[in-house]
Design a protein around this motif. Structure first.
Motif, PDB file in Angstrom:
ATOM      1  N   SER A 186     -25.346-100.116  94.264  1.00  9.89           N
ATOM      2  CA  SER A 186     -25.075-101.224  95.181  1.00  9.89           C
ATOM      3  C   SER A 186     -26.212-102.230  95.036  1.00  9.89           C
ATOM      4  O   SER A 186     -27.349-101.859  94.722  1.00  9.89           O
ATOM      5  CB  SER A 186     -25.022-100.718  96.619  1.00  9.89           C
ATOM      6  OG  SER A 186     -23.927 -99.842  96.779  1.00  9.89           O
ATOM      7  N   ALA A 188     -29.178-103.679  95.088  1.00 13.56           N
ATOM      8  CA  ALA A 188     -30.436-103.326  95.730  1.00 13.56           C
ATOM      9  C   ALA A 188     -31.282-104.503  96.196  1.00 13.56           C
ATOM     10  O   ALA A 188     -31.935-104.409  97.220  1.00 13.56           O
ATOM     11  CB  ALA A 188     -31.265-102.453  94.775  1.00 13.56           C
ATOM     12  N   VAL A 191     -30.831-105.297  99.939  1.00 13.83           N
ATOM     13  CA  VAL A 191     -30.948-104.274 100.964  1.00 13.83           C
ATOM     14  C   VAL A 191     -32.167-104.579 101.816  1.00 13.83           C
ATOM     15  O   VAL A 191     -33.275-104.725 101.310  1.00 13.83           O
ATOM     16  CB  VAL A 191     -31.087-102.866 100.341  1.00 13.83           C
ATOM     17  CG1 VAL A 191     -31.263-101.828 101.422  1.00 13.83           C
ATOM     18  CG2 VAL A 191     -29.861-102.547  99.490  1.00 13.83           C
ATOM     19  N   ILE A 197     -26.312-103.704 103.941  1.00 16.13           N
ATOM     20  CA  ILE A 197     -26.599-104.539 102.775  1.00 16.13           C
ATOM     21  C   ILE A 197     -26.446-106.009 103.133  1.00 16.13           C
ATOM     22  O   ILE A 197     -25.443-106.419 103.715  1.00 16.13           O
ATOM     23  CB  ILE A 197     -25.653-104.178 101.620  1.00 16.13           C
ATOM     24  CG1 ILE A 197     -25.800-102.685 101.271  1.00 16.13           C
ATOM     25  CG2 ILE A 197     -25.934-105.030 100.396  1.00 16.13           C
ATOM     26  CD1 ILE A 197     -24.797-102.206 100.262  1.00 16.13           C
ATOM     27  N   TYR A 228     -20.281-109.012 102.524  1.00 19.39           N
ATOM     28  CA  TYR A 228     -21.531-109.308 101.824  1.00 19.39           C
ATOM     29  C   TYR A 228     -21.320-109.499 100.322  1.00 19.39           C
ATOM     30  O   TYR A 228     -22.064-110.226  99.658  1.00 19.39           O
ATOM     31  CB  TYR A 228     -22.558-108.198 102.059  1.00 19.39           C
ATOM     32  CG  TYR A 228     -22.227-106.884 101.402  1.00 19.39           C
ATOM     33  CD1 TYR A 228     -22.617-106.609 100.094  1.00 19.39           C
ATOM     34  CD2 TYR A 228     -21.523-105.898 102.091  1.00 19.39           C
ATOM     35  CE1 TYR A 228     -22.308-105.408  99.485  1.00 19.39           C
ATOM     36  CE2 TYR A 228     -21.214-104.691 101.503  1.00 19.39           C
ATOM     37  CZ  TYR A 228     -21.597-104.445 100.198  1.00 19.39           C
ATOM     38  OH  TYR A 228     -21.284-103.249  99.611  1.00 19.39           O
ATOM     39  N   TRP A 229     -20.289-108.860  99.753  1.00 18.35           N
ATOM     40  CA  TRP A 229     -20.066-108.908  98.311  1.00 18.35           C
ATOM     41  C   TRP A 229     -19.156-110.062  97.894  1.00 18.35           C
ATOM     42  O   TRP A 229     -18.926-110.279  96.695  1.00 18.35           O
ATOM     43  CB  TRP A 229     -19.425-107.607  97.830  1.00 18.35           C
ATOM     44  CG  TRP A 229     -18.310-107.125  98.722  1.00 18.35           C
ATOM     45  CD1 TRP A 229     -18.399-106.214  99.727  1.00 18.35           C
ATOM     46  CD2 TRP A 229     -16.943-107.571  98.700  1.00 18.35           C
ATOM     47  NE1 TRP A 229     -17.167-106.047 100.333  1.00 18.35           N
ATOM     48  CE2 TRP A 229     -16.262-106.871  99.721  1.00 18.35           C
ATOM     49  CE3 TRP A 229     -16.237-108.484  97.926  1.00 18.35           C
ATOM     50  CZ2 TRP A 229     -14.902-107.066  99.980  1.00 18.35           C
ATOM     51  CZ3 TRP A 229     -14.891-108.677  98.179  1.00 18.35           C
ATOM     52  CH2 TRP A 229     -14.238-107.969  99.188  1.00 18.35           C
ATOM     53  N   LYS A 256     -20.490-101.319 105.011  1.00 17.21           N
ATOM     54  CA  LYS A 256     -21.800-101.197 104.378  1.00 17.21           C
ATOM     55  C   LYS A 256     -22.695-102.403 104.653  1.00 17.21           C
ATOM     56  O   LYS A 256     -23.899-102.347 104.428  1.00 17.21           O
ATOM     57  CB  LYS A 256     -21.645-101.046 102.862  1.00 17.21           C
ATOM     58  CG  LYS A 256     -21.101 -99.697 102.403  1.00 17.21           C
ATOM     59  CD  LYS A 256     -21.104 -99.650 100.890  1.00 17.21           C
ATOM     60  CE  LYS A 256     -20.612 -98.321 100.361  1.00 17.21           C
ATOM     61  NZ  LYS A 256     -20.613 -98.294  98.881  1.00 17.21           N
ATOM     62  N   GLY A 257     -22.102-103.511 105.088  1.00 14.21           N
ATOM     63  CA  GLY A 257     -22.875-104.724 105.288  1.00 14.21           C
ATOM     64  C   GLY A 257     -23.759-104.657 106.518  1.00 14.21           C
ATOM     65  O   GLY A 257     -23.476-103.924 107.474  1.00 14.21           O
ATOM     66  N   GLN A 258     -24.829-105.427 106.488  1.00 11.78           N
ATOM     67  CA  GLN A 258     -25.744-105.448 107.633  1.00 11.78           C
ATOM     68  C   GLN A 258     -25.040-106.053 108.847  1.00 11.78           C
ATOM     69  O   GLN A 258     -24.297-107.023 108.732  1.00 11.78           O
ATOM     70  CB  GLN A 258     -26.997-106.247 107.307  1.00 11.78           C
ATOM     71  CG  GLN A 258     -28.072-106.118 108.387  1.00 11.78           C
ATOM     72  CD  GLN A 258     -29.278-106.992 108.094  1.00 11.78           C
ATOM     73  OE1 GLN A 258     -29.132-108.169 107.863  1.00 11.78           O
ATOM     74  NE2 GLN A 258     -30.454-106.399 108.101  1.00 11.78           N
TER      75      GLN A 258
END
Length: 308
Positions: A186, A188, A191, A197, A228-229, A256-258
């Motif tokens: 992912s 990095a 992060v 992420i 995020y992606w 997975k996102g912040q």
């Protein structure tokens, strides 16, 4: 009188069927490759297709789209499947027979390698990316179908040699796949110290008009759903600039996102066809919107001299 054994139908039609499947595979992977080089987005009933397309697993050697390699593989299969048909067996039986044997061996190696690679990609999609991509699944089914057709499409005389070749292909393909993706994780660099992420940083600067529009959107309860992606979500934030982007009521939809608010996104999932999606006064608008368009949709009456 000795009756000549009839050729099984699968032996007569296997190459034609393989060529047809490979042609569909060429069209699919060509579309994905064009999308990767242009919009980074594809037509898909779920957001998983875009997520996979923009994941670090979608490219090899840094910049080469995996779909491009798939397109070349499918094209090779189509050519190999049809190649013997270019030689008339009645006038040049020896050349036709040699071409048949050589292309079958090549088809076995390529389809076996594709099947191994596709299986590994299915594993990555299920356990690393954790989302559904219909293009990836269909491509894996194409690879499986082609491999089965190669196995049943002719009488293989030396089964031992075939098994030995298959073992070599499995070893080389597995080592190659692991080597290509060994360093892929992912993203990095994004992060943060807090869980989740972060998306890429917004590097543009906001002007007074961008900030005023962002404040207006927040005041009327407008929401932006993204991930995020998602490159288009980043493009949208770049239009606003880093100062205004912080004001917008942004909803991170990937778990997975912040600061993920995936549960809220899930509640609105029926109206979210892709990322980003704007919710403005009860209406949903998918895709990156120009600031003028957002101003029009939201009833913004402030300055519109948005910085480029």
């Amino acid at each position: 009188m000795i009756r000549r054994r009839s050729t099984p139908w699968i032996h007569r039609w296997s190459r034609t069927v393989m060529a047809a499947i490979a042609a569909i595979g060429v069209l699919e992977t060509a579309y994905l490759t064009i999308a990767k080089f242009t919009t980074n987005s594809v037509i898909c009933p779920t957001s998983g297709c875009d997520k996979v397309l923009n994941s670090p697993y979608a490219t090899v050697f840094g910049t080469v789209p995996l779909s491009l390699l798939g397109c070349l593989a499918y094209l090779s299969i189509a050519i190999l499947a049809l190649a013997p048909k270019a030689v008339n067996p009645d006038t040049n039986k020896r050349q036709h027979s040699q071409l048949e044997n050589w292309t079958w061996q090549a088809l076995f190696i390529i389809t076996a390698a594709m099947l191994i690679f596709s299986s590994y990609l299915m594993y990555l999609m299920a356990f690393e990316i954790k989302d559904l991509c219909i293009y990836c699944i269909s491509s894996a089914l194409f690879a499986l179908s082609l491999f089965v057709l190669v196995l049943v499409g002719r009488d293989w005389e030396d089964i031992g040699q075939l098994v030995f070749t298959g073992i070599l292909v499995v070893m080389v393909s597995s080592i190659g796949a692991l080597a290509l993706y060994n360093s892929v994780r992912s993203p990095a660099p994004f992060v943060s110290a807090t869980p989740g992420i972060l998306p890429p940083a917004v590097t543009t600067t906001s002007g007074p008009a961008q900030i005023a529009l962002a404040r207006h959107l927040r005041q009327i309860g407008a929401k932006e759903y993204g991930a995020y992606w998602c490159p288009h979500c980043h493009d949208q934030k770049m239009l606003f600039g880093k100062e205004a982007a912080k004001i917008i009521d942004y909803f991170e939809c990937d778990p997975k996102g912040q600061n993920s608010r995936a549960e809220i996104c899930q509640a609105a999932a029926a109206n979210i066809k892709g990322f980003p999606t704007w919710e403005i006064q009860g209406q949903f608008y998918s895709g990156t919107q120009t600031l003028d368009k957002l101003a029009e949709l939201s009833g913004y009456t402030g300055p519109r001299n948005f910085q480029k």
